[in-house]
Design an enzyme around this catalytic site. Structure first.
Site, PDB file in Angstrom:
ATOM      1  N   HIS A   1      33.841  52.983  19.085  1.00  0.00           N
ATOM      2  CA  HIS A   1      34.088  54.093  17.977  1.00  0.00           C
ATOM      3  C   HIS A   1      35.173  54.691  18.193  1.00  0.00           C
ATOM      4  O   HIS A   1      35.978  55.129  17.099  1.00  0.00           O
ATOM      5  CB  HIS A   1      32.764  54.981  18.211  1.00  0.00           C
TER       6      HIS A   1
ATOM      7  N   VAL B   1      35.851  43.633  44.173  1.00  0.00           N
ATOM      8  CA  VAL B   1      35.911  42.076  43.770  1.00  0.00           C
ATOM      9  C   VAL B   1      37.325  41.996  43.130  1.00  0.00           C
ATOM     10  O   VAL B   1      37.270  42.784  41.952  1.00  0.00           O
ATOM     11  CB  VAL B   1      34.811  41.758  43.271  1.00  0.00           C
TER      12      VAL B   1
ATOM     13  N   GLU C   1      46.739  45.144  41.244  1.00  0.00           N
ATOM     14  CA  GLU C   1      46.427  46.401  41.821  1.00  0.00           C
ATOM     15  C   GLU C   1      47.378  46.575  42.917  1.00  0.00           C
ATOM     16  O   GLU C   1      48.177  45.445  43.513  1.00  0.00           O
ATOM     17  CB  GLU C   1      45.014  46.388  42.311  1.00  0.00           C
TER      18      GLU C   1
ATOM     19  N   ASP D   1      46.799  38.259  40.591  1.00  0.00           N
ATOM     20  CA  ASP D   1      45.339  38.387  40.587  1.00  0.00           C
ATOM     21  C   ASP D   1      44.489  37.273  40.908  1.00  0.00           C
ATOM     22  O   ASP D   1      44.595  36.063  40.393  1.00  0.00           O
ATOM     23  CB  ASP D   1      44.785  38.772  38.923  1.00  0.00           C
TER      24      ASP D   1
ATOM     25  N   ASN E   1      39.948  40.550  38.323  1.00  0.00           N
ATOM     26  CA  ASN E   1      39.738  41.365  37.161  1.00  0.00           C
ATOM     27  C   ASN E   1      41.043  41.452  36.253  1.00  0.00           C
ATOM     28  O   ASN E   1      41.096  42.078  35.218  1.00  0.00           O
ATOM     29  CB  ASN E   1      39.652  42.975  37.506  1.00  0.00           C
TER      30      ASN E   1
ATOM     31  N   GLU F   1      30.621  52.580  22.469  1.00  0.00           N
ATOM     32  CA  GLU F   1      31.280  53.808  22.390  1.00  0.00           C
ATOM     33  C   GLU F   1      32.878  54.093  22.498  1.00  0.00           C
ATOM     34  O   GLU F   1      33.244  54.634  21.508  1.00  0.00           O
ATOM     35  CB  GLU F   1      30.846  54.876  23.509  1.00  0.00           C
TER      36      GLU F   1
ATOM     37  N   HIS G   1      29.461  51.187  12.788  1.00  0.00           N
ATOM     38  CA  HIS G   1      28.386  50.410  13.172  1.00  0.00           C
ATOM     39  C   HIS G   1      28.403  49.268  12.360  1.00  0.00           C
ATOM     40  O   HIS G   1      29.167  49.214  11.146  1.00  0.00           O
ATOM     41  CB  HIS G   1      27.244  51.025  13.236  1.00  0.00           C
TER      42      HIS G   1
END
EC number: 3.4.24.-
Length: 435
Positions: A173, A237, A244, A250, A240, A170, A179
């Protein structure tokens, strides 16, 4: 269904935790982009998980990690900027009609949400079973638009990865993707019409081409800059690929020579753990190019020597003449109809004759300048070159060919007359006031 196409699996084997992928040379064709996500869990989904907010939060974080992994193929980093669980009641009316719910969610984002939080794209996760077994819906090309940068996704499978594929689909899109067609030779890829029993984590070549064309034509402003650490919701966890609050680096892999996996702190002697200006745990020397200019309207960025981050992507002022006065700079690109035609129809394509563009004064589904409340607004005579793009071939100049998708409209910022460009309202406006 995914976007109106039938879902066709009965079961799915447990999938392994998403692994991090290294950028390939192919991915270098896409400029780095960052999408700050706002995720909203409706009351039905809250009830589905017995009001266990911790379980829902962990599930959403796993979804984001999967989305981030899949979007790396487009050189996009996704971050969770906001997670809101509607534990008391829904803040919009979630209906069985997916189009209606999407419209309501978009209107709520525009009128309420954007007044209290900053993010680029919002998705509503719901337990509601939509009519026709639809499991997701989003506007094509809506990214960064206040009302249309949204998607709704049903939490339709116990396996996190399967739902994450739908969320990525989504969002695809929203980034201009349609598609996958049969010619794409990938019936399990992310933008497939049907979500297969074993959905793929890859975008097809067709999807990559769609995204590249749409990015060139639109260059969404809201996803240009990397998020601040304080913009990111901490995940249970790490690993990623995002920094942060409280992290120096990381700490996804214990083998990382720069970062201590136990503490997410830099190892002794290391200046950095990752970044375009980080090389072997040290800041790259000042003046080293970290982001090449992608056009004559763009500006190459160089490392400062005191940070691992490449400076913010910058470009020449909008309206500066480019390509030998055939166009004007717009957000780092030089959009002209000639190259848009080549992108749509191949190297033998060129811009159609002026008479082709007169069709845009009809106000038809395909030939118009704007759409207002489901009504197609015809182009004024002076604006016809800001509606549907018409192309032809160098060996058949009498042909008026067009693409009926969103990509087939003349791109914003394109030169439509001497000293004029197409503005956001599809008007051929003075280049000095159009932006």
């Amino acid at each position: 269904k995914m976007c109106g196409v039938t879902q066709n699996w009965e079961s799915y084997e447990s999938t392994k935790k998403a692994s991090q992928l290294n950028l390939t040379p192919e991915q270098q064709r896409f400029p780095q982009r960052y999408i700050k996500l706002g995720i909203f869990v409706d009351h039905g989904m809250y009830t589905k998980y017995s009001g266990n907010s911790e379980r829902i939060t962990k599930r959403v974080h796993q979804m984001i990690n999967n989305i981030n992994m899949m979007c790396r193929a487009l050189n996009i980093v996704t971050t969770l900027s906001l997670l809101e669980i509607w534990s008391e009641k829904d803040l919009i009316t979630v209906q069985a009609s997916a189009p209606t719910t999407l419209t309501l969610f978009g209107a709520w984002r525009e009128t309420v949400l954007l007044n209290r939080t900053s993010h680029d794209h919002a998705q509503l996760l719901t337990a509601t079973i939509f009519n026709g077994n639809v499991i997701g819906r989003a506007p094509v090309g809506g990214m960064c638009d206040p009302k249309r940068s949204v998607a709704i996704v049903r939490d339709h499978n116990a396996i996190v990865f399967v739902v994450a594929v739908t969320m990525t689909h989504e969002m695809g899109h929203n980034l201009g993707n349609h598609h996958d067609e049969d010619k794409c030779n990938c019936n399990t890829c992310i933008m497939s019409k049907v979500l297969s029993r074993q959905p793929s984590k890859y975008f097809s070549e067709c999807s990559k081409d769609y995204y590249q064309t749409f990015l060139t034509n639109h260059n969404f402003q809201c996803i240009l800059n990397a998020p601040l650490r304080t913009d990111t919701v901490s995940t249970p966890v790490s690993g990623n690929e995002l920094l942060e609050a409280g992290e120096d680096c990381d700490c996804g892999s214990p083998a990382n020579p720069c970062c201590d996996a136990a503490t997410c702190k830099l190892r002794p002697g290391a200046q950095c753990g990752e970044g375009l200006c980080c090389d072997q745990c040290r800041f790259t020397s000042a003046g080293t190019e970290c982001r090449a200019a992608r056009s004559e309207c763009d500006i190459a960025e160089s490392c400062a020597g005191q940070s691992a981050d490449c400076p913010t992507d910058d470009f020449h002022r909008n309206g500066q003449p480019c390509l030998n006065n055939h166009g004007y700079c717009y957000n780092g690109n030089c959009p002209i109809m000639f190259y848009q035609c080549i992108a749509l129809f191949g190297s033998n394509a060129t811009v159609g004759q002026d008479g082709c563009f007169d069709a845009n004064d009809i106000g038809h589904k395909y030939f118009h300048c704007r759409k207002d409340n489901e009504k197609y607004i015809p182009c004024a005579p002076q604006d016809v070159k800001c509606g549907r793009l018409f192309c032809t071939y160098i060996y058949d100049i009498d042909l008026c060919r067009y693409d009926d998708s969103a990509n087939g409209m003349v791109a914003q910022g394109t030169k439509c007359a001497d000293g004029k460009v197409c503005n956001s309202n599809r008007q051929c406006a003075d280049v000095n006031t159009a932006y």
